[in-house]
Design a protein around this motif. Structure first.
Motif, PDB file in Angstrom:
ATOM      1  N   GLY A   1      49.836 -10.764-129.513  1.00  0.00           N
ATOM      2  CA  GLY A   1      48.876  -9.797-130.021  1.00  0.00           C
ATOM      3  C   GLY A   1      47.449 -10.063-129.615  1.00  0.00           C
ATOM      4  N   LEU A   2      47.263 -10.898-128.600  1.00  0.00           N
ATOM      5  CA  LEU A   2      45.914 -11.235-128.143  1.00  0.00           C
ATOM      6  C   LEU A   2      45.652 -10.734-126.727  1.00  0.00           C
ATOM      7  N   GLY A   3      46.470  -9.807-126.277  1.00  0.00           N
ATOM      8  CA  GLY A   3      46.365  -9.315-124.906  1.00  0.00           C
ATOM      9  C   GLY A   3      47.572  -9.747-124.114  1.00  0.00           C
ATOM     10  N   VAL A   4      47.986  -8.958-123.148  1.00  0.00           N
ATOM     11  CA  VAL A   4      49.207  -9.233-122.409  1.00  0.00           C
ATOM     12  C   VAL A   4      48.962 -10.200-121.258  1.00  0.00           C
TER      13      VAL A   4
ATOM     14  N   ILE B   1      49.846 -10.852-115.214  1.00  0.00           N
ATOM     15  CA  ILE B   1      50.751 -10.359-114.176  1.00  0.00           C
ATOM     16  C   ILE B   1      51.342  -9.001-114.517  1.00  0.00           C
ATOM     17  N   ILE B   2      51.459  -8.688-115.827  1.00  0.00           N
ATOM     18  CA  ILE B   2      52.019  -7.388-116.208  1.00  0.00           C
ATOM     19  C   ILE B   2      50.978  -6.500-116.878  1.00  0.00           C
ATOM     20  N   SER B   3      49.715  -6.912-116.817  1.00  0.00           N
ATOM     21  CA  SER B   3      48.669  -6.130-117.484  1.00  0.00           C
ATOM     22  C   SER B   3      48.534  -4.736-116.888  1.00  0.00           C
TER      23      SER B   3
ATOM     24  N   ALA C   1      41.233  -7.553-113.281  1.00  0.00           N
ATOM     25  CA  ALA C   1      40.147  -6.667-112.853  1.00  0.00           C
ATOM     26  C   ALA C   1      40.663  -5.239-112.647  1.00  0.00           C
ATOM     27  N   LEU C   2      41.838  -5.112-112.036  1.00  0.00           N
ATOM     28  CA  LEU C   2      42.421  -3.783-111.821  1.00  0.00           C
ATOM     29  C   LEU C   2      42.775  -3.115-113.145  1.00  0.00           C
ATOM     30  N   THR C   3      43.344  -3.895-114.079  1.00  0.00           N
ATOM     31  CA  THR C   3      43.687  -3.355-115.395  1.00  0.00           C
ATOM     32  C   THR C   3      42.451  -2.875-116.132  1.00  0.00           C
ATOM     33  N   ALA C   4      41.379  -3.640-116.044  1.00  0.00           N
ATOM     34  CA  ALA C   4      40.127  -3.252-116.693  1.00  0.00           C
ATOM     35  C   ALA C   4      39.614  -1.931-116.127  1.00  0.00           C
ATOM     36  N   CYS C   5      39.685  -1.791-114.818  1.00  0.00           N
ATOM     37  CA  CYS C   5      39.231  -0.547-114.182  1.00  0.00           C
ATOM     38  C   CYS C   5      40.069   0.642-114.634  1.00  0.00           C
ATOM     39  N   VAL C   6      41.394   0.464-114.686  1.00  0.00           N
ATOM     40  CA  VAL C   6      42.288   1.548-115.108  1.00  0.00           C
ATOM     41  C   VAL C   6      41.972   1.976-116.538  1.00  0.00           C
ATOM     42  N   GLY C   7      41.830   1.010-117.437  1.00  0.00           N
ATOM     43  CA  GLY C   7      41.554   1.320-118.827  1.00  0.00           C
ATOM     44  C   GLY C   7      40.207   2.002-119.017  1.00  0.00           C
ATOM     45  N   LEU C   8      39.182   1.494-118.353  1.00  0.00           N
ATOM     46  CA  LEU C   8      37.843   2.054-118.506  1.00  0.00           C
ATOM     47  C   LEU C   8      37.740   3.457-117.925  1.00  0.00           C
ATOM     48  N   LEU C   9      38.407   3.684-116.779  1.00  0.00           N
ATOM     49  CA  LEU C   9      38.344   5.004-116.149  1.00  0.00           C
ATOM     50  C   LEU C   9      39.191   6.032-116.884  1.00  0.00           C
ATOM     51  N   ALA C  10      40.366   5.625-117.391  1.00  0.00           N
ATOM     52  CA  ALA C  10      41.288   6.578-118.012  1.00  0.00           C
ATOM     53  C   ALA C  10      41.031   6.778-119.506  1.00  0.00           C
TER      54      ALA C  10
ATOM     55  N   GLY D   1      45.148  -3.496-123.238  1.00  0.00           N
ATOM     56  CA  GLY D   1      46.038  -4.614-122.939  1.00  0.00           C
ATOM     57  C   GLY D   1      45.333  -5.915-122.648  1.00  0.00           C
ATOM     58  N   ILE D   2      44.019  -5.884-122.441  1.00  0.00           N
ATOM     59  CA  ILE D   2      43.260  -7.091-122.125  1.00  0.00           C
ATOM     60  C   ILE D   2      42.608  -7.641-123.387  1.00  0.00           C
ATOM     61  N   GLY D   3      42.822  -8.910-123.615  1.00  0.00           N
ATOM     62  CA  GLY D   3      42.233  -9.563-124.773  1.00  0.00           C
ATOM     63  C   GLY D   3      42.005 -11.032-124.484  1.00  0.00           C
ATOM     64  N   LEU D   4      41.749 -11.786-125.534  1.00  0.00           N
ATOM     65  CA  LEU D   4      41.527 -13.222-125.389  1.00  0.00           C
ATOM     66  C   LEU D   4      42.725 -13.894-124.727  1.00  0.00           C
TER      67      LEU D   4
END
Length: 241
Positions: free
Chosen positions: A34-37, A40-42, A190-199, A205-208
């Motif tokens: 529960g602290l982010g995935v 590799i699968i983010s 970095a790619l996951t962050a971009c997807v989340g922020l843009l969409a 899915g990103i956390g500590l």
């Protein structure tokens, strides 16, 4: 001699299967903390969450893309005469076999996901539902992921695509697997962050836990290989004992 060869093959196959099982468990535990995935699968987690796609199938598509990149890297190494272990085209065969392995491995992810509780919700009110409990669970997840990845990769059979691409990058760049893992995980986050922020305008899915895993898994792989690489590969008959 025949007995020795058989025992080495048995050890190699057993270590490989054990590594894949520990790896699948570690990846799932990372998500359940529960602290982010796991990094590799983010990407597959964020896209499946944002658009309601099946997580296992989305991961399968991501893994297929990884395999195609691996094959391109290995083909380049073969052309240069730098194929690991001098395996040549057999290396591409092992890469291709990752497609059916991806199907099996992602089903294991779904199975572990159904079996393990979500700490933040299912374990609320208990120790495992607290931040300390989640962090302890995450540490176990990072340990399992790193050990499972290192053990399965060191057997040089059919790697899980998420780690096979790390091995291919390490072979291609001449860097260590641990260092290559850290760099690859950073790219995924970095790619996951971009997807989340843009969409969605926010991180998904990103956390500590994602950040700690991004650093920790690569270091666990490096530590495991420092103490166990020579011994395990010798027992598997991959180098002189």
């Amino acid at each position: 001699m025949h007995t020795t060869r058989s025992s080495r093959a048995l050890f190699r196959g057993g270590a490989y299967l054990l590594g894949l099982g520990i790896l699948a468990l570690g990846i799932t535990m990372n998500t359940k903390a529960g602290l982010g995935v796991s990094p590799i699968i983010s990407v597959s987690f964020s896209t499946s969450t944002l658009w309601g796609w099946d997580f296992g199938n989305t991961t399968l598509a991501l893994y297929s893309a990884f395999v195609l990149v691996e094959m391109a890297l290995h083909a380049s190494l073969i052309r240069r005469g730098r194929a690991p272990g001098g395996r040549g085209t057999s290396l591409l065969v092992l890469d291709a076999l990752q497609f059916p392995l991806s199907l099996v491995f992602t089903r294991f992810l779904n199975g572990f996901s159904a079996a393990l509780p979500d700490l933040a919700t299912d374990c609320a009110g208990t120790f495992w539902g607290t931040l300390l409990g989640q962090l302890l669970f995450l540490c176990l997840a990072i340990l399992c992921t790193g050990v499972g990845a290192a053990l399965s990769l060191n057997m040089r059979l059919i790697p899980n695509p998420g780690d096979g691409i790390v091995q291919a990058l390490a072979d291609f760049s001449g860097k260590s697997v641990g260092f290559s893992k850290n760099c690859f995980d950073l790219c995924n986050v970095a790619l996951t962050a971009c997807v989340g922020l843009l969409a969605a305008g926010q991180l998904v899915g990103i956390g500590l836990g994602t950040v700690l895993s991004m650093v920790g898994v690569g270091r666990v792989i490096a530590l495991f290989n420092h103490f166990c690489f020579q011994k395990t590969t010798a027992l598997a008959g991959l180098q002189p004992s």
